[in-house]
Design a protein around this motif. Structure first.
Motif, PDB file in Angstrom:
ATOM      1  N   LEU A 153      -2.015 -17.584   3.650  1.00 44.07           N
ATOM      2  CA  LEU A 153      -2.119 -16.866   2.381  1.00 44.07           C
ATOM      3  C   LEU A 153      -2.757 -17.711   1.283  1.00 44.07           C
ATOM      4  O   LEU A 153      -2.538 -18.912   1.198  1.00 44.07           O
ATOM      5  N   THR A 154      -3.549 -17.046   0.461  1.00 44.02           N
ATOM      6  CA  THR A 154      -4.125 -17.659  -0.733  1.00 44.02           C
ATOM      7  C   THR A 154      -3.844 -16.735  -1.910  1.00 44.02           C
ATOM      8  O   THR A 154      -3.273 -15.651  -1.748  1.00 44.02           O
ATOM      9  N   ASN A 155      -4.288 -17.144  -3.073  1.00 45.44           N
ATOM     10  CA  ASN A 155      -4.072 -16.317  -4.258  1.00 45.44           C
ATOM     11  C   ASN A 155      -4.773 -14.970  -4.140  1.00 45.44           C
ATOM     12  O   ASN A 155      -4.380 -13.990  -4.791  1.00 45.44           O
ATOM     13  N   ASN A 156      -5.798 -14.884  -3.283  1.00 47.07           N
ATOM     14  CA  ASN A 156      -6.508 -13.616  -3.092  1.00 47.07           C
ATOM     15  C   ASN A 156      -5.636 -12.547  -2.446  1.00 47.07           C
ATOM     16  O   ASN A 156      -5.951 -11.357  -2.516  1.00 47.07           O
ATOM     17  N   ASN A 157      -4.551 -12.972  -1.772  1.00 47.08           N
ATOM     18  CA  ASN A 157      -3.651 -12.027  -1.124  1.00 47.08           C
ATOM     19  C   ASN A 157      -2.612 -11.454  -2.089  1.00 47.08           C
ATOM     20  O   ASN A 157      -1.864 -10.535  -1.727  1.00 47.08           O
ATOM     21  N   SER A 208       5.189  -5.606  -3.857  1.00 48.35           N
ATOM     22  CA  SER A 208       4.435  -6.645  -4.562  1.00 48.35           C
ATOM     23  C   SER A 208       4.537  -7.990  -3.851  1.00 48.35           C
ATOM     24  O   SER A 208       5.623  -8.410  -3.442  1.00 48.35           O
ATOM     25  N   LEU A 209       3.405  -8.662  -3.735  1.00 53.67           N
ATOM     26  CA  LEU A 209       3.337  -9.997  -3.133  1.00 53.67           C
ATOM     27  C   LEU A 209       2.676 -10.952  -4.116  1.00 53.67           C
ATOM     28  O   LEU A 209       1.615 -10.657  -4.665  1.00 53.67           O
ATOM     29  N   LEU A 210       3.325 -12.096  -4.352  1.00 51.14           N
ATOM     30  CA  LEU A 210       2.783 -13.133  -5.226  1.00 51.14           C
ATOM     31  C   LEU A 210       2.650 -14.412  -4.422  1.00 51.14           C
ATOM     32  O   LEU A 210       3.633 -14.922  -3.888  1.00 51.14           O
ATOM     33  N   VAL A 211       1.433 -14.917  -4.323  1.00 48.42           N
ATOM     34  CA  VAL A 211       1.180 -16.161  -3.586  1.00 48.42           C
ATOM     35  C   VAL A 211       1.101 -17.297  -4.593  1.00 48.42           C
ATOM     36  O   VAL A 211       0.212 -17.320  -5.447  1.00 48.42           O
TER      37      VAL A 211
END
Length: 269
Positions: free
Chosen positions: A190-194, A214-217
């Motif tokens: 995972l990266t911030n783009n996910n 909601s997903l926060l990387v």
């Protein structure tokens, strides 16, 4: 005595089940639930004695022998086609049927029949397909927290009151369709783009869509600590540079200029 053609056809169909020949067999699930508007696939396989050649395959509803007088959703010997029902099988051993964009009236008992060398065999137990509203479509996660570190992974699963076996599922992030399909969405490295809101839908139109998950990387702690250290060092070096520059400027301004040296010489002379 003349035999009615329709009666002869029924007798030929009965020959398979009454014979109880294990070489004649149809295999599919007993029943399953389908969400209205979704696309479902009924897995099916069949066997027949060696040397026999399949001449006709049929899928019908609510009929034990799939006679021509009833509603057949698929019949290889008929030019009439129903676009929402697609035969994915063959005439060798695969009899899979796909139902596209199911509606309430698709609720029925589905049965498969194949004919070979004048003998017909319908599956003894049909598949009961029940079409429901599916209003409780939800996204479930493999983790309890909504925050994941960079490089981590998470699996999102689309669930409903119905089983999602063989169902087409579409995934979206922030309302944009993803290329991945299927009941489970696997996200790794995972990266911030996910980061974003994930939803799933049981049809391409998005009518049966779940509530967003909601997903926060976040940044990895080790990487964040290294970045923080570099940032501090750069700030200190910049501060030292500014102090040295200020000192040089102050020293230059404090030094006596040429005019002062001339006046000093005349007074001394």
């Amino acid at each position: 005595m003349k035999t009615n053609p329709w009666t002869l056809s029924v007798l030929l169909l009965l020959a398979g089940p009454l014979g109880a020949d294990p070489d004649w067999h149809v295999e599919y699930p007993d029943s399953f639930c389908v969400v209205e508007g979704s696309t479902a696939t009924i897995p099916c396989s069949f066997t027949l004695p060696a040397g026999r050649r399949v001449e006709r395959v049929v899928w019908c509803t609510n009929d034990e022998f799939c006679r021509r007088l009833v509603f057949n959703v698929y019949d290889s010997s008929s030019v009439r086609a129903y676009r929402r029902f697609r035969y994915l099988g063959d005439r060798v051993g695969n009899c899979t049927l796909k139902i596209i964009k199911t509606v309430k009236r698709d609720t029925a008992m589905y049965r498969f029949l194949f004919q070979a060398n004048g003998r017909g065999y319908p599956g003894r137990i049909g598949v009961i397909v029940k079409v429901t509203d599916g209003e409780d479509v939800k996204v479930r996660s493999s983790i309890t927290d909504h925050v994941v570190k960079e490089g981590g992974q998470v699996t999102l699963t689309c669930t409903s009151a119905c089983s999602f076996h063989q169902l087409d599922v579409h995934w979206y992030r922030n309302g944009h369709a993803l290329s991945e399909t299927g009941p489970a969405l696997h996200l790794s490295n995972l990266t911030n783009n996910n980061t974003g809101n994930y939803t799933c839908s049981l049809d391409s139109s998005g009518q049966k869509t779940s509530a967003p998950w909601s997903l926060l990387v976040g940044e990895d702690e080790g990487r964040f600590g290294w970045r923080l250290t570099v940032s501090v060092v750069l700030k200190v070096l910049w501060a030292v540079f500014l102090l040295l520059l200020a000192g040089l400027v102050f020293a230059k301004r404090s030094a006596p200029g040429p005019e002062h040296e001339t006046v000093y010489s005349e007074v001394v002379g």
